[in-house]
Design a protein around this motif. Structure first.
Motif, PDB file in Angstrom:
ATOM      1  N   THR A 188       0.819  -1.219   0.000  1.00 35.25           N
ATOM      2  CA  THR A 188       0.000   0.000   0.000  1.00 35.25           C
ATOM      3  C   THR A 188       0.849   1.264   0.000  1.00 35.25           C
ATOM      4  O   THR A 188       0.388   2.326  -0.365  1.00 35.25           O
ATOM      5  N   THR A 204      -0.935   8.655   4.510  1.00 36.32           N
ATOM      6  CA  THR A 204      -1.125   8.501   3.068  1.00 36.32           C
ATOM      7  C   THR A 204      -0.643   7.128   2.627  1.00 36.32           C
ATOM      8  O   THR A 204       0.331   6.603   3.155  1.00 36.32           O
ATOM      9  N   GLU A 205      -1.347   6.551   1.658  1.00 32.54           N
ATOM     10  CA  GLU A 205      -0.939   5.300   1.036  1.00 32.54           C
ATOM     11  C   GLU A 205      -0.661   5.596  -0.433  1.00 32.54           C
ATOM     12  O   GLU A 205      -1.576   5.605  -1.268  1.00 32.54           O
ATOM     13  N   ARG A 226      -4.933   5.822  -1.297  1.00 32.61           N
ATOM     14  CA  ARG A 226      -5.899   5.957  -0.216  1.00 32.61           C
ATOM     15  C   ARG A 226      -5.320   6.791   0.920  1.00 32.61           C
ATOM     16  O   ARG A 226      -4.110   6.967   1.029  1.00 32.61           O
ATOM     17  N   GLY A 255      -5.334   6.584   5.036  1.00 34.88           N
ATOM     18  CA  GLY A 255      -5.588   5.631   6.095  1.00 34.88           C
ATOM     19  C   GLY A 255      -5.762   6.311   7.440  1.00 34.88           C
ATOM     20  O   GLY A 255      -5.266   7.418   7.663  1.00 34.88           O
ATOM     21  N   GLU A 268      -9.579   2.705   5.888  1.00 37.37           N
ATOM     22  CA  GLU A 268      -8.927   3.263   4.710  1.00 37.37           C
ATOM     23  C   GLU A 268      -9.984   3.873   3.788  1.00 37.37           C
ATOM     24  O   GLU A 268     -11.061   3.308   3.612  1.00 37.37           O
ATOM     25  N   PHE A 269      -9.648   5.034   3.214  1.00 38.44           N
ATOM     26  CA  PHE A 269     -10.597   5.789   2.385  1.00 38.44           C
ATOM     27  C   PHE A 269      -9.968   6.027   1.014  1.00 38.44           C
ATOM     28  O   PHE A 269      -8.888   6.621   0.919  1.00 38.44           O
ATOM     29  N   ARG A 270     -10.654   5.579  -0.028  1.00 37.21           N
ATOM     30  CA  ARG A 270     -10.106   5.735  -1.382  1.00 37.21           C
ATOM     31  C   ARG A 270     -10.312   7.154  -1.890  1.00 37.21           C
ATOM     32  O   ARG A 270     -11.412   7.705  -1.808  1.00 37.21           O
ATOM     33  N   ILE A 271      -9.255   7.746  -2.431  1.00 32.80           N
ATOM     34  CA  ILE A 271      -9.307   9.095  -2.978  1.00 32.80           C
ATOM     35  C   ILE A 271     -10.052   9.065  -4.314  1.00 32.80           C
ATOM     36  O   ILE A 271      -9.849   8.147  -5.125  1.00 32.80           O
ATOM     37  N   GLY A 274     -14.505  10.729   6.344  1.00 30.56           N
ATOM     38  CA  GLY A 274     -14.116  10.170   5.053  1.00 30.56           C
ATOM     39  C   GLY A 274     -14.677  10.881   3.833  1.00 30.56           C
ATOM     40  O   GLY A 274     -14.642  10.329   2.729  1.00 30.56           O
TER      41      GLY A 274
END
Length: 332
Positions: free
Chosen positions: A92, A108-109, A114, A116, A126-129, A164
């Protein structure tokens, strides 16, 4: 990988690797690896190649760091005891980390695209951009109780609430590679543009202003608030710079010609501290007086990011050295 691309542009290195099982574990602390002068090192005993990158102090009086090479988030007590927790996968690419307004750690991932969140007990979200392949890098809490982050590949500044919800703001300069970000004393967020040699300022309403650094070969890297404005590391100029709220830049040349300044923070002594990937930790006063502290093993360790610890020491990551280091920040 994004980190490799960006750091190659500035003559730096970043190594990432996938190692270890995806389970949280604690290891007994061993003795500090080395004491040389004012620097003490503590090995990351849970992973062989963790690639520690970003670091911050947590609400639990410990150091939290992003293990970019292992896809994990690490915690180190001030006595050197290490615990780490998995993200959703070994690749990740956790990079930067900060304490959020909700007393969780946000990171940041860069590979996964994403943002986190992890609590001090190890609970992960975890939140997807919204922008695909955005390459999130820097992250910082804003004055609006949201987290602000850079999208180096997406060429945007992002904002995410603690629930989020995302907002994104394009950077005016194409291919700017926004990299690091920090809150300023003026109620705005300031960020570096690794690809354009500029410093950006964004208000909480999303208005962006950019200021060019004076050199043609500058690679602005990290940024932090300090005396008189925002302080920046700029490797191409072999300097640490300060920029005022109006964009005026003051340049402080570093004494070592081989310096590669990288991370930067305000220390507990009120001075500015920076990492030098050539193998030193530096301290600079408001008038530009510099002191340096050698890291055992020098450039082979790649000192990368740093933060003020709960014990009033300055703690830093060794990107290749698989350790955290500490410098005692006493007035001198």
């Amino acid at each position: 990988m994004l980190e490799t691309t960006l750091l190659r542009r500035s003559g730096r290195r970043l190594v990432t690797a996938s190692v270890g099982a995806l389970i949280a574990m604690t290891a007994a602390v061993g003795p500090a690896r080395a004491d040389v002068g004012d620097v003490t090192e503590y090995p990351i005993t849970t992973r062989a190649d963790s690639g520690p990158a970003g670091i911050t102090s947590g609400p639990d009086h410990a150091l939290w760091f992003a293990e970019s090479g292992a896809g994990r988030i690490g915690r180190m007590a001030v006595d050197g005891t290490v615990t780490d927790f998995p993200t959703s996968g070994p690749d990740t690419g956790p990079t930067e980390i900060t304490q959020g307004p909700d007393r969780a750690l946000w990171f940041t991932e860069v590979t996964a695209g994403r943002i986190g969140r992890i609590t001090t007990s190890g609970r992960l979200a975890e939140f997807r951009i919204p922008t695909a392949d955005s390459g999130p890098s820097g992250i910082a809490p804003g004055p609006d109780r949201a987290l602000w982050f850079t999208e180096a590949n997406g060429n945007k500044i992002g904002r995410v609430t603690t629930s989020g919800r995302f907002s994104e703001y394009p950077v005016p300069t194409p291919n700017a590679y926004p990299y690091s970000i920090a809150a300023g004393g003026d109620g705005a967020l300031w960020f570096t543009e690794l690809g354009s040699g500029k410093i950006g300022r964004i208000t909480t309403s999303g208005r962006i202003t950019e200021f060019r650094l004076p050199g043609d070969s500058d690679f602005p890297d990290d940024i932090a608030a300090g005396p008189g404005g925002m302080w920046i590391t700029a490797s191409g100029s072999n300097s640490v710079d300060r920029i005022s709220s109006t964009g005026r830049v003051t340049r402080f040349a570093l004494p070592d010609p081989d310096s590669l300044p990288s991370g930067i923070t305000r220390g507990p002594d009120g001075r500015i501290w920076y990492t030098d990937q050539s193998g030193r930790i530096g301290r600079i006063s408001a008038n530009g007086r510099v002191a340096t502290f050698p890291v055992p093993g020098g450039a082979d360790k790649v000192p990368f990011r740093l933060t003020t610890g709960p014990d009033r020491g300055v703690w830093f990551t060794e990107l290749i050295g698989n350790a955290l280091g500490r410098v005692q920040a006493l007035p001198r």
